[in-house]
Design a protein around this motif. Structure first.
Motif, PDB file in Angstrom:
ATOM      1  N   UNK A   7     -72.115  51.791 -99.019  1.00 33.91           N
ATOM      2  CA  UNK A   7     -71.942  51.806 -97.472  1.00 33.91           C
ATOM      3  C   UNK A   7     -72.118  52.881 -96.963  1.00 33.91           C
ATOM      4  N   UNK A   8     -73.027  53.192 -95.889  1.00 33.56           N
ATOM      5  CA  UNK A   8     -73.739  54.146 -95.524  1.00 33.56           C
ATOM      6  C   UNK A   8     -73.377  54.651 -94.085  1.00 33.56           C
ATOM      7  N   UNK A  18     -81.805  55.101 -95.551  1.00 35.56           N
ATOM      8  CA  UNK A  18     -81.540  54.853 -96.272  1.00 35.56           C
ATOM      9  C   UNK A  18     -81.022  53.676 -96.723  1.00 35.56           C
ATOM     10  N   UNK A  19     -80.303  53.146 -95.851  1.00 33.83           N
ATOM     11  CA  UNK A  19     -80.119  51.929 -95.226  1.00 33.83           C
ATOM     12  C   UNK A  19     -81.113  50.840 -95.390  1.00 33.83           C
ATOM     13  N   UNK A  20     -82.884  51.079 -94.627  1.00 36.09           N
ATOM     14  CA  UNK A  20     -83.718  50.266 -94.417  1.00 36.09           C
ATOM     15  C   UNK A  20     -84.423  50.601 -95.794  1.00 36.09           C
ATOM     16  N   UNK A  21     -84.239  51.453 -96.330  1.00 35.50           N
ATOM     17  CA  UNK A  21     -85.138  51.777 -98.033  1.00 35.50           C
ATOM     18  C   UNK A  21     -84.716  50.995 -98.833  1.00 35.50           C
ATOM     19  N   UNK A  22     -82.715  51.018 -98.687  1.00 38.15           N
ATOM     20  CA  UNK A  22     -82.051  50.539 -99.799  1.00 38.15           C
ATOM     21  C   UNK A  22     -81.985  48.733 -99.652  1.00 38.15           C
ATOM     22  N   UNK A  23     -82.395  48.527 -98.370  1.00 43.10           N
ATOM     23  CA  UNK A  23     -82.708  46.649 -97.757  1.00 43.10           C
ATOM     24  C   UNK A  23     -83.688  45.684 -98.540  1.00 43.10           C
ATOM     25  N   UNK A  24     -84.881  47.563 -98.779  1.00 39.68           N
ATOM     26  CA  UNK A  24     -86.077  47.262 -99.009  1.00 39.68           C
ATOM     27  C   UNK A  24     -86.445  46.861-100.926  1.00 39.68           C
ATOM     28  N   UNK A  25     -85.267  47.187-100.770  1.00 41.95           N
ATOM     29  CA  UNK A  25     -84.879  46.903-102.740  1.00 41.95           C
ATOM     30  C   UNK A  25     -83.803  46.228-102.793  1.00 41.95           C
ATOM     31  N   UNK A 130     -60.659  58.050 -97.681  1.00 40.48           N
ATOM     32  CA  UNK A 130     -61.715  58.190 -99.051  1.00 40.48           C
ATOM     33  C   UNK A 130     -61.245  58.214-100.621  1.00 40.48           C
ATOM     34  N   UNK A 131     -61.151  56.823-101.040  1.00 40.02           N
ATOM     35  CA  UNK A 131     -60.546  56.884-102.487  1.00 40.02           C
ATOM     36  C   UNK A 131     -62.037  55.903-103.337  1.00 40.02           C
ATOM     37  N   UNK A 132     -62.072  56.766-104.418  1.00 41.55           N
ATOM     38  CA  UNK A 132     -63.190  55.574-105.216  1.00 41.55           C
ATOM     39  C   UNK A 132     -62.525  55.584-107.314  1.00 41.55           C
ATOM     40  N   UNK A 133     -63.107  54.609-107.261  1.00 40.96           N
ATOM     41  CA  UNK A 133     -62.197  54.585-109.188  1.00 40.96           C
ATOM     42  C   UNK A 133     -63.323  54.265-109.845  1.00 40.96           C
ATOM     43  N   UNK A 134     -63.096  53.380-110.761  1.00 40.91           N
ATOM     44  CA  UNK A 134     -63.940  53.504-111.953  1.00 40.91           C
ATOM     45  C   UNK A 134     -64.938  52.369-111.449  1.00 40.91           C
ATOM     46  N   UNK A 135     -64.717  51.672-110.698  1.00 39.34           N
ATOM     47  CA  UNK A 135     -65.484  50.939-109.804  1.00 39.34           C
ATOM     48  C   UNK A 135     -66.232  49.987-108.466  1.00 39.34           C
ATOM     49  N   UNK A 136     -65.318  51.347-107.841  1.00 41.58           N
ATOM     50  CA  UNK A 136     -65.871  51.150-106.426  1.00 41.58           C
ATOM     51  C   UNK A 136     -65.161  52.773-105.408  1.00 41.58           C
ATOM     52  N   UNK A 137     -65.454  52.548-104.125  1.00 40.45           N
ATOM     53  CA  UNK A 137     -65.011  52.959-103.848  1.00 40.45           C
ATOM     54  C   UNK A 137     -64.774  52.591-102.778  1.00 40.45           C
ATOM     55  N   UNK A 152     -72.955  56.234 -99.285  1.00 41.21           N
ATOM     56  CA  UNK A 152     -73.760  57.543 -99.464  1.00 41.21           C
ATOM     57  C   UNK A 152     -73.252  57.853 -97.984  1.00 41.21           C
ATOM     58  N   UNK A 153     -72.951  59.416 -97.916  1.00 43.29           N
ATOM     59  CA  UNK A 153     -72.241  59.682 -96.293  1.00 43.29           C
ATOM     60  C   UNK A 153     -73.699  60.557 -95.890  1.00 43.29           C
ATOM     61  N   UNK A 154     -74.241  60.008 -94.664  1.00 40.74           N
ATOM     62  CA  UNK A 154     -75.460  60.799 -93.569  1.00 40.74           C
ATOM     63  C   UNK A 154     -74.310  60.665 -92.258  1.00 40.74           C
ATOM     64  N   UNK A 155     -73.342  62.004 -92.935  1.00 37.32           N
ATOM     65  CA  UNK A 155     -72.181  61.912 -92.459  1.00 37.32           C
ATOM     66  C   UNK A 155     -72.550  62.893 -90.190  1.00 37.32           C
ATOM     67  N   UNK A 156     -73.182  63.581 -91.050  1.00 35.02           N
ATOM     68  CA  UNK A 156     -73.706  64.425 -90.206  1.00 35.02           C
ATOM     69  C   UNK A 156     -72.863  66.157 -90.847  1.00 35.02           C
ATOM     70  N   UNK A 157     -73.371  66.968 -89.618  1.00 32.39           N
ATOM     71  CA  UNK A 157     -72.507  68.866 -89.927  1.00 32.39           C
ATOM     72  C   UNK A 157     -70.987  69.151 -90.045  1.00 32.39           C
ATOM     73  N   UNK A 158     -70.398  67.498 -89.637  1.00 31.53           N
ATOM     74  CA  UNK A 158     -68.968  67.134 -89.073  1.00 31.53           C
ATOM     75  C   UNK A 158     -67.827  66.996 -90.069  1.00 31.53           C
TER      76      UNK A 158
END
Length: 508
Positions: A7-8, A18-25, A130-137, A152-158
């Protein structure tokens, strides 16, 4: 769409890339943005460097380079006097940079995303938990709960609440002066391909003004103004008229903002990576904001893809922090030096600035060193070679000689570019006297990720490529999926090369 593996958060240019590059993979991606829809106006980040254009070309957004404007003359003024100028003609398959509004860049990236079935974008989704564990977020968007193996957090300065949820500090400073930015359309003959930088002009005494040309007769003007300046329509009209005279113009967009210099304490926290302005903020002189955010996205994307596809262990993700945090620190160092010249805070700094400007000393006048790729010389993924040491930061406008850690030169080839060979996985370039079949067999036992083994003579039969790289017989080059050189190995044997590839994928 299948369940997202990443999740971006944030649909700005870094998140889009980032989304385009991940999809390319082959990685399914969900992009979330708190805004109800795309902002349609504003130049914002306008100057995009060649290596960023290369990344966008690789994901179907080559129109950014095609539509952007490359100015060819830079003029620098002190008060009423032109101190110096320099002019260049770009050569090579891609321009050294282009000016284009961020709004248009985002439109082009959106079109590429719309053509990619592995990407879903959801507007009006503000991440509130936002919470994470051993298997995901697990992410919470109001009453909605979303989950993926990585975020992947691309949410800006704020995105302060998200950084706090991860325990990430965002220390730094804010500069006191404001900057007024206006986008205008006007007919300014002779200015279409010139960038103009004014120190202490009579119409903005004691401060700076920067003028950049953009496509379609648009110009971006930045005024440094006092901390307490509140612009009125009359103020803006007067300031524009002081520059362009009585010509007709159209005001397209305006804003004021302050510059910040901040760096996240961590760019990787478990299964969450931070990128772009969410991770670092720099003053824009030198265009090191988005031009460092896109390399963040590329670095994160190939490493997440390798881990998700089982090609590398999860430890590879820690090298994202190692490499991109170091890159951000260097950008802070470079831009801090620029801001000390543009907005000196001590008498010693003010005196140094006066001396340089009075003398017209081009070497001593700092209006911003333009963005350049970071060199992963000290990365744990890089295999050093004493015979090819990193030569250090090169003179402005030049690239360092090829060495381990440096990005591969984008050499023109018959029908394409060298870097177009680098985006499918690891690339092994072999000089004369290297048996490509043997190398492929041995290296293939170490790595399961995509691997291309090419002989330099096969890639370019003229010998120009080997000459451009300075490659010698018996030498092997290991190139990462982001086009950075992981190793240059003289007198290469298959086992030595396999070890370098294993190191670059964090397999050994």
């Amino acid at each position: 769409m299948t369940e997202p593996q990443v999740i971006v958060v944030g649909a700005g240019p870094v998140g889009q890339t980032a989304a385009l590059l991940l999809a390319r993979w082959g990685v399914p991606v969900l992009v979330l943005d708190r805004r109800p829809e795309r902002d349609a106006a504003g130049s914002r980040s306008i100057c995009q460097q060649r290596d960023v254009l290369d990344v966008w070309a690789s994901v179907g957004a080559g129109r950014v380079a095609e539509e952007g404007l490359t100015w060819t003359t830079a003029r620098t003024y002190y008060r009423e006097r032109e101190l110096f100028s320099w002019t260049f003609e770009h050569q090579g398959p891609l321009p050294p940079f282009v000016n284009i509004s961020q709004a248009r860049t985002e439109q082009i990236l959106d079109a590429a995303i719309a053509a990619q079935p592995l990407i879903e974008v959801r507007w009006g989704h503000e991440v509130t938990g936002l919470e994470q564990d051993a298997h995901g977020v697990t992410l919470r968007c109001g009453g909605r709960v979303l989950r993926a193996p990585y975020v992947l957090l691309c949410a800006g300065a704020r995105a302060q609440a998200l950084r706090q949820a991860l325990g990430v500090a965002f220390d730094g400073e804010t500069f006191g002066d404001q900057f007024l930015i206006c986008d205008i359309k006007a007919d300014l003959p002779g200015w279409e391909h010139e960038r103009r930088f004014y120190f202490d002009p009579a119409w903005n005494p004691g401060r700076q003004v920067l003028i950049h040309p953009c496509p379609d007769s648009a110009f971006r003007i930045d005024w440094q103004v006092s901390p307490h300046f509140i612009p009125t329509e009359d103020d803006i009209s007067r300031k524009i008229r002081q520059i362009i005279g009585d010509r007709e113009y159209e005001l397209i967009w305006r804003t004021t903002y302050r510059f910040h210099s901040r760096l996240a304490s961590r760019m990787r926290v478990g299964r969450v990576l931070l990128a772009g302005d969410c991770a670092h903020l720099v003053a824009p002189f030198g265009a090191r904001g988005l031009n460092s955010g896109v390399p963040d996205a590329e670095n994160a994307a190939w490493k997440l893809a390798f881990v998700l596809n089982g090609w590398a262990p999860e430890e590879l993700l820690e090298t994202y922090h190692d490499e991109r945090h170091a890159a951000a620190r260097e950008n802070l160092e470079v831009t801090a030096a620029t801001m000390r010249f543009l907005a000196p805070r001590t008498e010693e700094e003010r005196a140094r600035r006066r001396r340089a400007l009075d003398a017209g000393d081009a070497a001593g006048i700092d209006s911003g060193r333009f963005a350049e790729p970071y060199w992963y010389v000290d990365s744990p993924l890089t295999t050093p070679e004493p015979g090819r040491p990193f030569a250090g930061r090169p003179p402005r406008g030049t690239s360092p000689p090829p060495a381990p850690g440096v990005i591969l030169p984008d050499v023109p080839l018959a029908g394409g570019r060298l870097r177009e060979l680098c985006r499918e996985g690891f690339l092994l370039l072999l000089g004369e006297m290297c048996d490509s079949r043997l190398f492929a067999q041995v290296v293939g036992k170490v790595i399961t990720a995509p691997l291309a083994v090419r002989e330099l003579a096969e890639v370019d039969g003229t010998g120009c490529l080997a000459s451009e790289l300075g490659a010698v017989p018996g030498e092997a080059w290991v190139v990462r999926p982001d086009a950075h050189i992981a190793a240059i190995i003289p007198h290469a044997g298959p086992e030595t090369v396999a070890a370098a590839v294993g190191r670059a994928a964090r397999l050994i």
